[in-house]
Write an enzyme that holds these catalytic residues in place. Structure first.
Site, mmCIF file in Angstrom:
data_model
loop_
_atom_site.group_PDB
_atom_site.id
_atom_site.type_symbol
_atom_site.label_atom_id
_atom_site.label_comp_id
_atom_site.label_asym_id
_atom_site.label_seq_id
_atom_site.Cartn_x
_atom_site.Cartn_y
_atom_site.Cartn_z
ATOM 1 N N CYS A 13 -0.019 -1.002 0.018
ATOM 2 C CA CYS A 13 0.033 0.129 0.108
ATOM 3 C C CYS A 13 0.566 1.334 0.264
ATOM 4 C CB CYS A 13 -0.926 -0.184 1.388
ATOM 5 S SG CYS A 13 -1.372 -1.819 1.576
ATOM 6 N N ASP A 14 0.245 2.155 -0.352
ATOM 7 C CA ASP A 14 0.505 3.669 0.149
ATOM 8 C C ASP A 14 -0.119 4.540 -0.434
ATOM 9 O OD1 ASP A 14 3.049 4.797 0.300
ATOM 10 O OD2 ASP A 14 2.125 6.173 -0.760
ATOM 11 N N GLN A 15 -0.331 5.322 0.487
ATOM 12 C CA GLN A 15 -0.768 6.706 0.182
ATOM 13 C C GLN A 15 0.211 8.518 1.128
ATOM 14 O OE1 GLN A 15 -2.892 7.540 4.962
ATOM 15 N NE2 GLN A 15 -4.827 6.702 3.096
#
Length: 227
Positions: free
Chosen positions: A105-107
């Protein structure tokens, strides 16, 4: 085929999905969370209890600053894929069996035409948090699930919006003193007890804002399994 009303069609699709989800977990899959985020681990712990599964944690240890793109949607996708590649390479180097479902994931936070990542200084923490009282912050998060055995990948980028009241300087100082704020995209810690009183509303789920939307993770694992 008899005509089915939209409501019945929706209900049928939901039932089929839940059957697939149950079958997925009955297969006792190996699940790997490719993240060192405390918030994401908290969400995965909740999912593990709800659906009675166990999972492993692996970290990518990449230089995120080396990957750039002006589009927040594209940037988080690139970073999630870079983390996936790094973890897979690490697993191969260590002679691990290449099976299971890897979640990376990344945000970032998009705010006033800027992409805000983890704050690098005290001044940035103040700047980011004070800006959220002027206009809503948008969290942009990518979730990528990879079936390590087949190589099948499925991904989704989701946005949520946070509307905030002004956060007093003394509250900001306490967050800075604790230090966790420096590990959150945009310094946005909506789950923190000090921040909760200053949140007007959220357009989107709290788990999405925290970086790991449960409904997306579950659906992508089922899709990655080819079900």
């Amino acid at each position: 085929m008899p005509f089915l009303s939209p409501d019945i069609q929706t209900a049928t699709i939901a039932i089929e999905y839940h059957h697939k989800l149950a079958a997925f977990f009955r297969s006792k899959p190996r699940i790997i969370l490719g993240s060192s985020s405390i918030a994401r681990k908290q969400i995965m712990d909740e999912l593990a209890v709800e659906h009675r599964f166990t999972y492993e944690v692996k970290t990518a240890d990449i230089n995120e600053k080396a990957i750039r793109d002006p589009s927040p949607d594209k940037l988080v996708s690139l970073l999630a894929r870079a983390k996936k590649d790094a973890i897979i390479q690490k697993m191969k180097d260590e002679g691990e069996e290449m099976r299971g479902f890897l979640i990376t994931c990344d945000q970032v936070v998009a705010h006033e035409d800027r992409i805000l990542e983890k704050p690098c200084s005290i001044d940035e923490v103040h700047e980011y948090i004070e800006g959220y009282s002027r206009s809503p912050a948008s969290t942009v998060g990518a979730v990528l699930v990879t079936d390590l055995l087949s190589g099948r990948e499925v991904e989704e980028v989701e946005r949520a919006f946070v509307h905030m009241k002004p956060v007093p300087p003394e509250v900001q100082d306490k967050l800075i003193a604790e230090g966790t704020v420096f590990y959150c995209a945009g310094g946005l810690m909506i789950e923190h007890p000090l921040m909760e009183p200053h949140i007007e509303r959220m357009d989107g789920s709290i788990c999405s804002v925290m970086g790991l939307p449960k409904h997306v993770v579950l659906r992508l694992m089922v899709e990655a399994a080819g079900m």
